[in-house]
Design a protein around this motif. Sequence first.
Motif, PDB file in Angstrom:
ATOM      1  N   LEU A   1       0.832  -1.205   0.000  1.00 44.58           N
ATOM      2  CA  LEU A   1       0.000   0.000   0.000  1.00 44.58           C
ATOM      3  C   LEU A   1       0.867   1.257   0.000  1.00 44.58           C
ATOM      4  N   ALA A   2       2.001   1.204   0.711  1.00 44.84           N
ATOM      5  CA  ALA A   2       2.882   2.373   0.725  1.00 44.84           C
ATOM      6  C   ALA A   2       3.346   2.697  -0.681  1.00 44.84           C
ATOM      7  N   PHE A   3       3.664   1.664  -1.445  1.00 47.59           N
ATOM      8  CA  PHE A   3       4.086   1.874  -2.826  1.00 47.59           C
ATOM      9  C   PHE A   3       2.946   2.494  -3.640  1.00 47.59           C
ATOM     10  N   VAL A   4       1.751   1.920  -3.474  1.00 43.90           N
ATOM     11  CA  VAL A   4       0.597   2.441  -4.215  1.00 43.90           C
ATOM     12  C   VAL A   4       0.340   3.893  -3.836  1.00 43.90           C
ATOM     13  N   PHE A   5       0.373   4.170  -2.531  1.00 44.70           N
ATOM     14  CA  PHE A   5       0.120   5.544  -2.086  1.00 44.70           C
ATOM     15  C   PHE A   5       1.201   6.486  -2.582  1.00 44.70           C
ATOM     16  N   ALA A   6       2.443   6.032  -2.559  1.00 43.52           N
ATOM     17  CA  ALA A   6       3.530   6.878  -3.039  1.00 43.52           C
ATOM     18  C   ALA A   6       3.319   7.205  -4.507  1.00 43.52           C
ATOM     19  N   MET A   7       2.882   6.221  -5.268  1.00 44.46           N
ATOM     20  CA  MET A   7       2.610   6.462  -6.683  1.00 44.46           C
ATOM     21  C   MET A   7       1.454   7.427  -6.848  1.00 44.46           C
ATOM     22  N   MET A   8       0.416   7.234  -6.023  1.00 47.79           N
ATOM     23  CA  MET A   8      -0.748   8.117  -6.119  1.00 47.79           C
ATOM     24  C   MET A   8      -0.373   9.556  -5.808  1.00 47.79           C
ATOM     25  N   ILE A   9       0.430   9.709  -4.753  1.00 44.82           N
ATOM     26  CA  ILE A   9       0.815  11.061  -4.358  1.00 44.82           C
ATOM     27  C   ILE A   9       1.629  11.716  -5.465  1.00 44.82           C
ATOM     28  N   SER A  10       2.369  10.917  -6.195  1.00 42.58           N
ATOM     29  CA  SER A  10       3.193  11.490  -7.245  1.00 42.58           C
ATOM     30  C   SER A  10       2.372  11.875  -8.471  1.00 42.58           C
ATOM     31  N   SER A  11       1.117  11.462  -8.503  1.00 40.18           N
ATOM     32  CA  SER A  11       0.278  11.800  -9.654  1.00 40.18           C
ATOM     33  C   SER A  11       0.001  13.292  -9.700  1.00 40.18           C
ATOM     34  N   ARG A  12      -0.074  13.821 -10.931  1.00 32.27           N
ATOM     35  CA  ARG A  12      -0.334  15.256 -11.066  1.00 32.27           C
ATOM     36  C   ARG A  12      -1.760  15.610 -10.688  1.00 32.27           C
TER      37      ARG A  12
ATOM     38  N   ILE B   1      11.544  12.095 -15.866  1.00 32.32           N
ATOM     39  CA  ILE B   1      11.157  10.735 -16.233  1.00 32.32           C
ATOM     40  C   ILE B   1       9.945  10.327 -15.429  1.00 32.32           C
ATOM     41  N   PHE B   2      10.008  10.644 -14.168  1.00 35.46           N
ATOM     42  CA  PHE B   2       8.967  10.165 -13.287  1.00 35.46           C
ATOM     43  C   PHE B   2       7.623  10.832 -13.561  1.00 35.46           C
ATOM     44  N   GLU B   3       7.647  12.123 -13.830  1.00 37.03           N
ATOM     45  CA  GLU B   3       6.376  12.824 -13.984  1.00 37.03           C
ATOM     46  C   GLU B   3       5.561  12.333 -15.162  1.00 37.03           C
ATOM     47  N   VAL B   4       6.215  11.945 -16.204  1.00 34.70           N
ATOM     48  CA  VAL B   4       5.446  11.423 -17.327  1.00 34.70           C
ATOM     49  C   VAL B   4       4.989  10.003 -17.064  1.00 34.70           C
ATOM     50  N   ALA B   5       5.608   9.390 -16.103  1.00 35.85           N
ATOM     51  CA  ALA B   5       5.201   8.024 -15.775  1.00 35.85           C
ATOM     52  C   ALA B   5       4.130   8.025 -14.702  1.00 35.85           C
ATOM     53  N   GLU B   6       3.464   9.134 -14.560  1.00 39.79           N
ATOM     54  CA  GLU B   6       2.493   9.234 -13.467  1.00 39.79           C
ATOM     55  C   GLU B   6       1.321   8.283 -13.665  1.00 39.79           C
ATOM     56  N   LEU B   7       0.597   8.142 -12.595  1.00 39.86           N
ATOM     57  CA  LEU B   7      -0.486   7.170 -12.593  1.00 39.86           C
ATOM     58  C   LEU B   7      -1.707   7.757 -13.298  1.00 39.86           C
ATOM     59  N   ASP B   8      -2.012   7.293 -14.483  1.00 40.71           N
ATOM     60  CA  ASP B   8      -3.274   7.714 -15.087  1.00 40.71           C
ATOM     61  C   ASP B   8      -3.897   6.547 -15.829  1.00 40.71           C
ATOM     62  N   GLY B   9      -4.853   5.920 -15.183  1.00 42.58           N
ATOM     63  CA  GLY B   9      -5.543   4.805 -15.812  1.00 42.58           C
ATOM     64  C   GLY B   9      -4.746   3.515 -15.756  1.00 42.58           C
ATOM     65  N   ALA B  10      -5.309   2.505 -16.358  1.00 41.84           N
ATOM     66  CA  ALA B  10      -4.688   1.183 -16.329  1.00 41.84           C
ATOM     67  C   ALA B  10      -3.279   1.246 -16.902  1.00 41.84           C
TER      68      ALA B  10
END
Lengths: 453, 299, 307
Positions: free
Chosen positions: B87-98, B190-199
């Motif tokens: 969950l920490a990984f998922v949340f970290a990814m979510m937080i990094s989303s724009r 690199i990371f910002e374009v790899a943000e979480l958007d959809g599947a």
Amino acid sequence: MKRTMCLTLALSFLLTGMIFAGGSQDQSASLSSGTSASGLTYTGDLEIMHFSTSEESEGNGGSEGLRKMLNDWDSDEGRINLVQTILANDEYKKQIAVLAAANDLPDVFLLQGMNTKAWVEQGLVLDMTEIINDSPYADQYDTSKFFPFSANGKVYGLPVLTGGTCSVVVYDSKAWKDAGYDSFPETWDEVVAASEYFNSMGVDTISFGNSGKWQINSCFLSTIGNRFTGSDWFYSLIEKSGASFTDQDFVDALKFTQDIFASGVFNPDFNAVNNEDARELYIAGESAAFIGGNWDVSYIQATLDGTDLYDTTKFAVLPQPEGATGAYKTHDIGLGFAVAINPRLKDDPAKLEAAINLAYKMTGADFASYVGENYALGGVTKVGSLDLSKFDQYTQDFYNFSYVDNEPCDIYDSFISSAVWDVLNTDLQTMLNGHIDPETVAKNAQAAYLANY
Amino acid sequence: MLTAAIKPKKRVIFLYLLIPMAVYIFVVFIPLVAAFFYSFFEWKGGPNKTFIGFGNYAALIKDTTFWESFGHNMYIVIACIIGQVGLAFVFAMMISSRLVRLKGIHRTFCFFPNTISAVSIGFIWTMIYDYRRGILNWFLKLIGRPDMVKVWLNEPDLVLPLISIPLIWQYIGFYMVIIISAIASVDKEIFEVAELDGANGIQRAFHIVLPLIKNTLLVCVTLCIAGNMKVFDHIFVMTAGGPGNASNVMAMYGYKIAFDQQNMGYGTTISLAIFVLSMTVIGGSQVLVKILTKEKETL
Amino acid sequence: MIMSSSNGIEDTIVLDRIPEAGIRGEKILSSLSRRVQSVILNGILGLFSITCIFPLVWLFYSSLKLKRNFNSNIIGLPKEPTFENYIRIMTNPDYHIWSSMVNSARNTVMSVALIIFFGFIVGYILARIRFRGNFLIKVMFLLGLVIPVYSLMVPIYVLFSRAGLSNKWFTLVIPYLAFGLPIAIFLVDGYIRAVPKELEEAAAIDGSSFTRTLFQIIMPLSTPILVTIGIIQTFSCWNEFVFALLLLKRQSIQTVPLAMTQFTGQFSSDYPKIMAALLLTMSPIIVFYFVFSRQIIKGMVSGAVKG
């Protein structure tokens, strides 16, 4: 890499050996000159460890009295510096176990009954038989209280704090009158019958809290067991002269305990809440009665004082189970801790004298009159007759319950060995949930008894 | 290429390692060796010890309560690897989303449970699970399911998940900050374009970010296993191992043996077993991860 | 065995593909599904953040209740808020709350500084330098992660008292450093492995010494993980209890968690008062944490390595 490993290991072992094997105990004798008001010649530090924190002493007469005695003694004996290490009870027990294992107990400490035998065998406590005989209060001591702190015919501690019951039914006499009982029922069958009434009223009949696991042992089974087995069975267990946890009488007591907790008389969450939560149910009127110990009684007093419930609150012994053949009016009561002295003090007679003087002070007439006059409580020393009239009805009732109307029986976990009680208490909690049967509980307890005592 | 900066002299390494190693060996290693020594003795109550050879180890192997506790530890470890690190990984990814606002606040708040001592956390959750006044039962009554109301911590079958939840809840923030700082070491663009958007985004999270912070995640898993193999305080406050032994864990069992039962010899044996088992599980997890990543690489 | 590094070529290949993929994905997304996603993401995080901060709020308003009111309603807001609990704590000399806070602050600052410093050095060496014993040292530190502290209480007590290290003002720094090091080392190790080696190689070509490279090039790069270690360790040092109980007897050097035990009686616990004491004693680090959270977070995400 191999060489590094060998070297590290060798070094570690060497260091370990140096530090743990050779225990040089420097016991520097302190210089003494002149005398104090009480004739003590010792000058310097005297360590004591106890658990009467200031929080504890609020509303707890024995604890408050002990703090007062210690502080009085410290200021009277100006030449002696009383070094107090005060920890809350749980931490005290943990720390004292470490100190005992490390052979580094303080000069004066509080000894728990169930540790007496083991610690005496290991030479951790001073034989105080002579000291007690020589005490200025020798003829006032209630010698029956020495029993948990005795081994091989000798006494190893002066019982400290106040004697209090560990199993008392605190009940709302008005609620029970409404249910049709003038006083608390004398048999559990009647309690079960009454529970229908209380359930229909939406309150629990009796509240009890056993999340700490010791409550069922101290506040219930010690007394109920005695009703089934009588006192001789337990003495035989203590003396290792034949009695066994698997004896039918004791198994019957377990069986009864399981059944009564399954009968719906108690609050459904008795195994998940502690005694503090359970007594809150009584205070809030959500249960018609509560089973606990003297510590709960003093808390309830402090909390309820001035309310209607305060005036209708009465005390009773646990009702008699069906099939029990022992005496009915009994409750387990005693002093769980005693002042003990580190045998190392024998090397320094002046210091030992000071420690003895302190032990007398903590348990003697000063303490007894203080807690008697202020709280209507009694310690190991008996002081004249108490004038009860200045106390309110609640205090008088409880005094009579504790010391006058009923017969004492023994608190199981003041004796034998903590290992046995830990095993038993854990199993009891499971048993109350209905997941193991009384025979297995008895068998496991007996195995622990044989292995550890 | 192998100049002084990359391959310094042995003496330099030795000097740098001297102080931390010395302190560490003093506090951790010597007592450990002592504990190993003590595990061959019957040592009850006071200072006296009797040599009994492998007696304590023989007892341990037959001790069903201990192995039951080990099973509980494994349950908690697995629940927490999924719950805490996952969950920490998922949340970290979510937080990094724009798409997410108030990132700073989330990061600050999520870590907050870590600032509270374990004892207080246990206490807070006991209140949540409380039969009468607890939030959980209150909520169940509110949504019209009073039939589900339970004495939660007295249910032997439920107590393990119930005590795992506070552990997960408290440490998500802990692993989150570690993962966030690891992500920070990766190039931001690199990371910002790899943000979480959809599947598609989730896929990217696994295919791009995961390999980049693999080492940190491994550290997280190791910390998670290590921490939960010796978990103690939360459970001590919430259930003390109860009802019966239903939520007993190895460290609590060792503690009870050593202090409540005052059997120091057997208590140290148990603690040695705890870390032999912990090392085994950690080692096993490393091997497992290696096998898994190997497979991935060949795909 | 423990933490193998395998990044390098493979990662670079992956990185090259990302920008295109990202742009393509963005075009496909309609603004509606974006909004739905935004609601879901913000909702989940918001909810979790609230549950994380609620205990603090609850602790605070509960500490304004008296014992009786708390016990009858543990969740509700106080009907008659009072600072009684705080007053009783601060005016009671037995609680020695102030001196315990000073002690805790000193222990925490010293321990955390040392943990960061030595954790960084050892972590870096273990991650980068191959020498005999590297693996052994790593395993040794790994041991420290899995030791249940309670079981070593007696040996540690004996060790410290024989060595004359008990009951000193600096006593606790020693075990805090020792038990804080493993986590720090493994975090640094994992972090450094993700940092490209070229940096050090370039520095070496420039003639930088090992020490200079370590502190002037690698350390600033490692700010995120060092700040993270600092945060984690600050709170665990502040809250640590077992060693404080074991090794300190003198009241004048006791730390906050130990002083806190004075608030619990054998058979009665005044929860609101405990909470008040808890908040009071936690307040320095809570304030520190919230005031500096921006800087802390900045530190945590600042060290992004370019290329």
